[in-house]
Scaffold this active site. Structure first.
Site, PDB file in Angstrom:
ATOM      1  CB  VAL A 215      -0.952   0.002   1.219  1.00  0.00           C
ATOM      2  CG1 VAL A 215      -0.199   0.271   2.515  1.00  0.00           C
ATOM      3  CG2 VAL A 215      -2.072   1.004   1.027  1.00  0.00           C
TER       4      VAL A 215
ATOM      5  CB  ALA B 263       3.424  -5.134   7.282  1.00  0.00           C
ATOM      6  CG  ASP B 264       4.403  -6.232   1.271  1.00  0.00           C
ATOM      7  OD1 ASP B 264       4.986  -5.656   0.340  1.00  0.00           O
ATOM      8  OD2 ASP B 264       4.894  -7.174   1.910  1.00  0.00           O
ATOM      9  NE  ARG B 265      -2.940  -2.559   0.660  1.00  0.00           N
ATOM     10  CZ  ARG B 265      -3.646  -2.012  -0.339  1.00  0.00           C
ATOM     11  NH1 ARG B 265      -4.933  -1.775  -0.186  1.00  0.00           N
ATOM     12  NH2 ARG B 265      -3.064  -1.719  -1.474  1.00  0.00           N
TER      13      ARG B 265
ATOM     14  CB  ALA C 114      -1.113  -8.257   3.231  1.00  0.00           C
TER      15      ALA C 114
END
Length: 358
Positions: free
Chosen positions: A95, A246-248, A256
């Site tokens: 994100v 974390a990516d989102r 995620a």
């Protein structure tokens, strides 16, 4: 020589091609938004913070070179929006690029409405705004490292700390220092790190190729393990905390991250090992109520069945290759570590709202 994922100065942008590591250390020029899109999509550059930085810096590069309308500030605003929307199609799950694009567009909109603004003045202010993101990312990562180390040391007041981490969350995924690996570095700087176990992170092997490379480069005591050895390491090798990136992060704390993170959280809960997610606030997405709303990128099956052109699987086998999975918030037992501090998943939404992140 210090490792850098991104090398930038006004008018010049290069990225370390991470597909070539650890065999080759090669920086490649990025000459604009299209090349940045290709690098992000192909995972030459990866890690949510680094993706956002390369995307925005590639736009700054174009603006510095004179791309876009030269006389009309409103037309330049439209041009910036068009280029950012194109960049957002490269990879859907992380994100950070989306959040930074939204913030940049809001900044451009405000600036374009200022009395007496010129297209050239707007162009310069956009470039300066983007360049500030590099400094902020480095500062935020050091704060994440300090907050995470302090929280872990409250649980382990004496002796060395043994950690386990997944994928790559260090200098190669950010502007420098790292998120989860920032916590590792902070413990090392304090003389309190005993060892960090890093998973190989199939199928792209970011742990074996990138994290192991970083840790060896900085002489951090580290051990590489197969992804399937993680639960055994928690039981038999004294792992005292799991730290991942974390990516989102959704509003309720569902997270995620690289595929395989969820199973680490399940194993950590079984073994009573605290599980931490290290993420800057730019990785948090309060607009999504929970992890079910996070889009999960699926990568080509060939990435799982082949390595460096060599077939590793039975030809014709069906493949499911998600790049990420979602860890439910109730498995994040250590906390979510941001540049502001460490929060229980249930505290995150309020923290973001209080600081203008919602």
């Amino acid at each position: 020589m210090s490792l850098e994922a991104i090398r930038y100065r006004r008018g010049s942008l290069s990225i370390l091609n991470q597909l070539l590591l650890p065999e080759q250390l090669r920086y490649e020029r990025v000459d604009g938004v299209e090349r940045a899109w290709e690098a992000i999509r192909a995972m030459e550059v990866r890690g949510a913070p680094a993706i956002a930085l390369v995307g925005c810096l590639s736009l700054a590069l174009e603006l510095e070179a004179g791309a876009g309308p030269a006389e009309d500030a409103a037309a330049l605003e439209a041009f910036v929006g068009e280029r950012l929307r194109f960049l957002l199609t490269a990879r859907p799950t992380a994100v950070n690029l989306c959040r930074e694009a939204q913030r940049l567009l809001a900044f451009v909109r405000r600036s374009a409405q200022s009395p007496g603004v010129t297209a050239q003045g707007l162009r310069e202010s956009i470039i300066e705004h983007v360049e500030g993101l590099l400094r902020k990312d480095r500062e935020d990562n050091r704060s994440i490292g300090a907050h995470g180390a302090r929280h872990i040391l409250q649980r382990v007041p004496e002796g060395g700390v043994t950690l386990l981490t997944h994928c790559n969350t260090g200098t190669l995924a950010t502007a420098g220092y790292g998120t989860a690996l920032g916590i590792v570095r902070a413990l090392q700087e304090r003389g309190r790190l005993a060892r960090v176990f890093c998973t190989e992170t199939r199928p792209y092997n970011q742990g074996g190729r990138l994290t192991a490379f970083e840790l060896l480069h900085e002489r951090v005591p580290a051990t590489l393990i197969a992804d399937s050895a993680a639960a055994a390491a928690m039981r038999d090798r004294g792992v005292q905390a799991v730290v991942v990136g974390a990516d989102r992060v959704a509003a309720n704390g569902d997270t995620a991250n690289k595929i395989g993170t969820y199973q680490l959280a399940v194993a950590a809960r079984h073994h009573g090992v605290p599980f931490y997610v290290a993420a800057p606030s730019s990785s948090c997405d309060p607009a999504l109520p929970d992890g079910a709303a996070i889009p999960i990128e699926e990568r080509p099956g060939r990435e799982l069945t082949h390595l460096q052109g060599r077939c590793l699987a039975a030809p014709g086998i069906d493949v499911w290759n998600p790049a990420f999975d979602v860890t439910p918030h109730d498995l994040i037992t250590g906390g979510i570590v941001t540049e502001w501090g460490v929060f229980a998943p249930g505290e995150l939404r309020r923290a973001l709202a209080e600081r203008g992140g919602e």
